[in-house]
Design an enzyme around this catalytic site. Structure first.
Site, short mmCIF file in Angstrom:
data_model
loop_
_atom_site.label_atom_id
_atom_site.label_comp_id
_atom_site.label_asym_id
_atom_site.label_seq_id
_atom_site.Cartn_x
_atom_site.Cartn_y
_atom_site.Cartn_z
N CYS A 1 0.73 -1.18 -0.12
CA CYS A 1 0.20 -0.07 -0.09
C CYS A 1 0.84 1.35 -0.10
CB CYS A 1 -0.96 0.23 1.21
SG CYS A 1 -0.40 -0.64 2.70
N GLY B 1 -0.55 -0.09 -4.83
CA GLY B 1 -1.79 -1.18 -4.53
C GLY B 1 -2.81 -0.61 -5.41
N ASN C 1 0.91 1.60 6.16
CA ASN C 1 1.64 0.75 5.24
C ASN C 1 2.82 -0.22 6.02
OD1 ASN C 1 3.28 -0.09 2.90
ND2 ASN C 1 4.43 1.77 2.86
N GLY C 2 2.71 -1.42 5.79
CA GLY C 2 3.69 -2.34 6.53
C GLY C 2 2.71 -3.47 6.90
N CYS D 1 13.59 -1.19 3.69
CA CYS D 1 13.42 -2.72 2.66
C CYS D 1 14.22 -2.26 1.22
CB CYS D 1 12.07 -2.78 2.21
SG CYS D 1 11.63 -3.81 0.82
N TYR E 1 12.78 -2.49 -7.01
CA TYR E 1 11.31 -2.69 -7.80
C TYR E 1 10.30 -1.81 -7.43
CZ TYR E 1 7.04 -5.02 -9.63
OH TYR E 1 6.04 -5.32 -10.37
N CYS F 1 9.17 -12.46 2.79
CA CYS F 1 9.28 -11.10 3.51
C CYS F 1 7.73 -11.20 4.42
CB CYS F 1 9.03 -10.09 2.55
SG CYS F 1 8.86 -8.64 3.45
N CYS G 1 17.23 -3.81 4.97
CA CYS G 1 16.71 -5.16 5.40
C CYS G 1 16.96 -6.00 3.94
CB CYS G 1 15.69 -5.16 5.81
SG CYS G 1 14.66 -6.84 5.55
N CYS H 1 15.23 -11.15 2.21
CA CYS H 1 14.55 -12.05 1.12
C CYS H 1 15.83 -12.54 0.52
CB CYS H 1 13.59 -10.92 0.30
SG CYS H 1 14.49 -9.52 -0.34
#
Length: 508
Positions: free
Chosen positions: A46, A72, A146-147, A285, A291, A431, A483, A486
């Protein structure tokens, strides 16, 4: 017809009712992404926007959400306040489908928060669309988040034992319920107290009848920026958004990122800030730079375009191959491909054309076309590919099905060789911080070697950007901490409640 959930301006006694817009009736044919597993990109959950001090706050928020639509496409909502009342309208679909002039007219006030959503925690029902509005002993509060919270289960159970009643299955409501049950004397203290109890990723905007709040989690997983619209006749308009690209549409000036662990409050008297948590290593992130974010955004203090250009250049240095042409997989591979081509001294060509008008619905051909899902979205330019040694640049491989179909498509257009280069390391772990990631068993890199993946996708060669190369590409003078769970399986948080935070299946 599109259905909206409307909570009007009459204050705490509002009744919830269903409204419909004048939009044409939408087909019940599912999104092509749900029908064709070839569309195996990761999806962000989002984007959020907040506006304080603008006479057309709802319209400004609408424009901000429009710029963040890539974050989103499932639902969207806007809440407004005028100092006395708080109204909230949200619906399923795209921002432009939901918020017509007629609908925006129902959202008066000089403050607003907005949200556009793809579900991760909580199902995709209208009930879980945001902003979520809760009336409590601390007053009427609207929140957009968001999260993902990773201690969701424990917090929810504790709150329910204390008498909390939840309207939704979204983790966003957890924060509001913690505020309502906090013993802190003031609202700002209650918010700080509540945010210090939740673990995981959150960039949030909140609104009461007369104030806007914005905050990020102590590790800074998700982006949140603050901007300003100058007003020569009075106080400036303060703007918050998940990405700075929203500021361009609003003619706002980017000021800074909201800091990890920072709570910002905006009132008629101006902007105040407090650090509610500190001492945590930054874990932003890195996939936002790979991306998710638009290349024209500045997030975590760094331009995304610059990071992706450096990813492409580093990829060429690490895994260059003799070739005739560099071709991006649009749109996310374009910037990295430009960097690769310049570093390698090879021509860049748009050998794959994306159909930007693949809508949320479509009519499938009666006789299934091979690889229809990918061909619906991409088409090769035969005269640019025929007889060529082609280097394809993409941002990631998740399940591998899309990559295989694209390689087949390029080879079918006459390419002599197809070499695939990926501008990030292999994705080996899911993730838990707000990204819709498949389980480990569905991640091809978690189960196959690079050579086995190459064989599966039928490329002549395959290479990924190294983790060291990715970190170097995303680190400028900011010296951000990222982070990379992934790619490594090493998670920044101590404990992850997997059952509570894995994405819920969408029921059609």
């Amino acid at each position: 017809m599109n259905h909206l959930l409307y909570q009007g301006v009459a204050g705490v006694t509002d009744q919830t009712s269903q409204l419909s817009t004048s939009s044409p009736q939408r087909s019940l044919i599912p999104d092509p992404c749900s029908l064709f597993p070839a569309f195996d990109k990761l999806r962000e959950e989002c984007g959020v926007v907040a506006i304080h001090g603008h006479p057309e706050a709802a319209r400004q928020t609408y424009l901000g959400l429009y710029a963040l639509q890539h974050r989103g496409q499932e639902s969207a909502g806007i809440a407004t306040a005028d100092g006395h009342h708080l109204a909230n309208i949200k619906g399923m679909g795209l921002v432009s489908e939901i918020f017509t002039d007629e609908v925006l007219a129902k959202l008066p006030g000089n403050m607003a928060i907005g949200h556009t959503r793809y579900s991760t925690t909580g199902d995709s029902a209208l009930l879980n669309a945001q902003p979520i509005r809760v009336d409590s002993v601390k007053g009427l509060i609207a929140i957009a988040h968001n999260g993902n919270l990773v201690n969701l289960g424990n917090l929810r159970a504790r709150l329910e034992r204390s008498g909390a009643y939840f309207q939704t299955t979204s983790d966003s409501e957890i924060i509001v319920q913690l505020i309502a049950h906090s013993r802190a004397g003031t609202l700002v203290d209650a918010i700080a107290d509540s945010l210090s109890q939740v673990e995981g990723a959150f960039s949030i905007v909140m609104m009461t009848r007369d104030r806007i709040f914005a905050a990020r989690d102590p590790r800074g997983f998700r982006p949140l920026s603050m901007g300003r619209i100058p007003n020569p006749d009075g106080p400036d308009t303060i703007v918050f958004a998940s990405e700075s690209c929203a500021f361009d549409l609003l003619r706002a000036t980017y000021e800074r990122d909201v800091l990890p662990g920072e709570l910002v409050m905006v009132t008629e008297d101006g902007v105040t800030s407090r650090q509610y948590a500190s001492g945590f290593p930054q874990s932003s992130c890195i996939f936002e730079h790979v991306y998710f974010a638009r290349p024209d955004s500045k997030i975590f203090g760094r331009w995304v375009q610059e990071s992706r250009d450096q990813m492409g250049r580093q990829l060429a240095r690490e895994s260059g191959v003799p070739a005739d042409v560099i071709v991006p997989v649009p749109d996310s591979g374009v910037t990295a491909a430009l960097g690769y081509a310049e570093q390698a001294g090879l021509p860049f060509r748009l050998g794959l054309i994306r159909n930007h008008y693949v809508g949320r619905t479509f009519i499938e051909p009666e006789q299934r076309v091979r690889d229809f899902g990918v061909r619906l979205k991409l088409n090769p330019v035969r005269n640019l590919l025929e007889g060529k040694r082609v280097v394809l640049i993409d941002d990631s491989i998740i399940r591998g099905t899309t990559s295989r179909k694209i390689v087949r498509m390029v080879r079918g257009a006459g390419a002599r060789e197809v070499h695939l280069r990926i501008s990030c390391p292999p994705t080996i772990s899911p993730c838990f911080y707000g990204v819709d990631t498949p389980s480990k068993r569905d991640l091809i890199a978690a189960n196959k070697s690079v050579e086995e993946i190459r064989q599966f996708i039928e490329a002549d060669s395959l290479a990924y950007l190294s983790l060291e190369g990715l970190l170097k590409s995303c680190d400028g003078s900011e010296h951000n901490g990222y982070c990379t769970a992934c790619y490594t399986g090493n998670y920044p948080t101590q404990w992850v409640d997997v059952e509570d935070i894995l994405p819920a299946a969408v029921t059609l």
